[in-house]
Design an enzyme around this catalytic site. Sequence first.
Site, short mmCIF file in Angstrom:
data_model
loop_
_atom_site.label_atom_id
_atom_site.label_comp_id
_atom_site.label_asym_id
_atom_site.label_seq_id
_atom_site.Cartn_x
_atom_site.Cartn_y
_atom_site.Cartn_z
N GLU A 1 1.02 -1.05 -0.01
CA GLU A 1 0.02 -0.09 -0.23
C GLU A 1 0.97 1.35 -0.05
O GLU A 1 1.40 1.65 0.96
CB GLU A 1 -0.81 -0.16 1.13
CG GLU A 1 -2.17 0.88 1.15
CD GLU A 1 -2.12 2.23 2.03
OE1 GLU A 1 -1.61 3.08 1.35
OE2 GLU A 1 -2.29 2.07 3.06
N CYS B 1 -1.56 8.72 3.07
CA CYS B 1 -1.22 8.27 1.72
C CYS B 1 -2.57 8.70 0.71
O CYS B 1 -2.53 9.01 -0.45
CB CYS B 1 -1.18 6.71 1.80
SG CYS B 1 -2.46 5.99 2.44
#
Length: 487
Positions: free
Chosen positions: A261, A295
């Site tokens: 990720e 993120c």
Amino acid sequence: MSIPCDKLKQTDIPNVNLFIDGHSTPAAAGGYFDRLDPSTNLVASRAACGRREDAEQMASIAAARFSMWSSTDVNERVKILRRAKKHLPNYRDRFAQLMLSEIGAINEWVDFNIRVAADAIEAAVELALRYAPKNSISKTQTSYIVRQPVGVCLAIAPWNAPIVLAMRAVVFPLAFGNCVILKASELSPATHSLIADVLHEAGLPSGVLGVITNAPEHSEEVIASLIAHPSVRRVNFTGSTRIGKIIAGMAAQHLKRCLLELGGKSPFIVLKDANLQLAAQEAVYGAFLNQGQICMATDRIIVEQPVADAFISIIKGLIENLIAGDPRRDGVKLGPVASPSIASRLSSLIEDALDKGATLITGASRRGQFIDATLLDNITPMMRIYAEECFGPIAGIYRVESAEEAITVANNCEYGLAAAIFTQDLTLAKDMANRLESGMCHINSATLKDDPTMPFGGLKSSGYGRFGGDACVDEFTEVRWITIEDN
């Protein structure tokens, strides 16, 4: 910087050792490194300098414990993890102090981390229960499938959301019966190490979870030795795309499966019929929570030209008082960025954009590691900020002439993690969502959304694999086919 043990003075600075076989243990070679407080530059924590031999010892212990943990009834594993969930609020103040000193976190971010970490534990145990092995196989069954834990999993968690991302990295594999080694971030070693305390207090058997800290200069050595260890069968990494590519390369050499990720540059599309007040509020939340160091932070605000000026006027009023400061001071909603190098890179992105024609809507010159909420208008492809992930308190306005152009601009990016669309035309929004190149898309809400029961991950340079949801099961279990033939 590594400091010999005999040079350290007794202070109230948290002293973090490795967590090996259920015990707090100094690194075999000795030595500690300092993590500095991004607000004060004073020492926030002091952590053991783990090296290759520590990593290999931890992996060997985890391998030895795997048979016991994997054969533990799923209901017993669930009881332990749910006790950890129950204990989490008791650790809130300790987590808050560590997150404040190690990463400059405000209370809102601490509470978000604890809440979603608890949700992640519950999501993990519910999946484990749903996919628990059947207690019996029919005597007449001659072909069947079993799902089994894989072995030892390496979890590499980032500093920016240290509780939720570290907890997520360990509880999903643990729930399925795997043993886990958590490699703590060099920027939040004490915060990450506290995860082990929570789980150990809840009754997790010794050796099932290990936590290793290391000085920055030893990261590659530690990670490489763990990935190469024969007992480590899975790797999950949350962090930058640059490092993710290195880890994927290491894992490929040993045929180890990864869940990655990685970075993002989330587009936030505002169409001309959107509720501009709502869109502005969600954009501010998505762009500046935790100083934009998330993120899925709102990085690119793509606005249809007819409403661009009105939208900018609203959003300017919401963020012009978001002045960065020490979170210890009352009223501070924006803390420091995590390191001098991050601050320098962000300042360079802003300067480059301004030099190439961008308009500064809000923001001021960098003050050490303090960067005020910065909004730039008239972003063009000539600017570094058009393509580079910000990962800081910066957002850019990209003006477009149509919904079709908005999709083109949004997809003109190497990243594909999260996206958002604001419009009252839900038919159009759903069509756009299907065409956007992102792992997640949210209609009329922020790019920041976390539900551990849903598959979380990205496309393109934002990585592959998924945390959460049924997709997560394949990341931490092996599927086997067994047949029986009569003699």
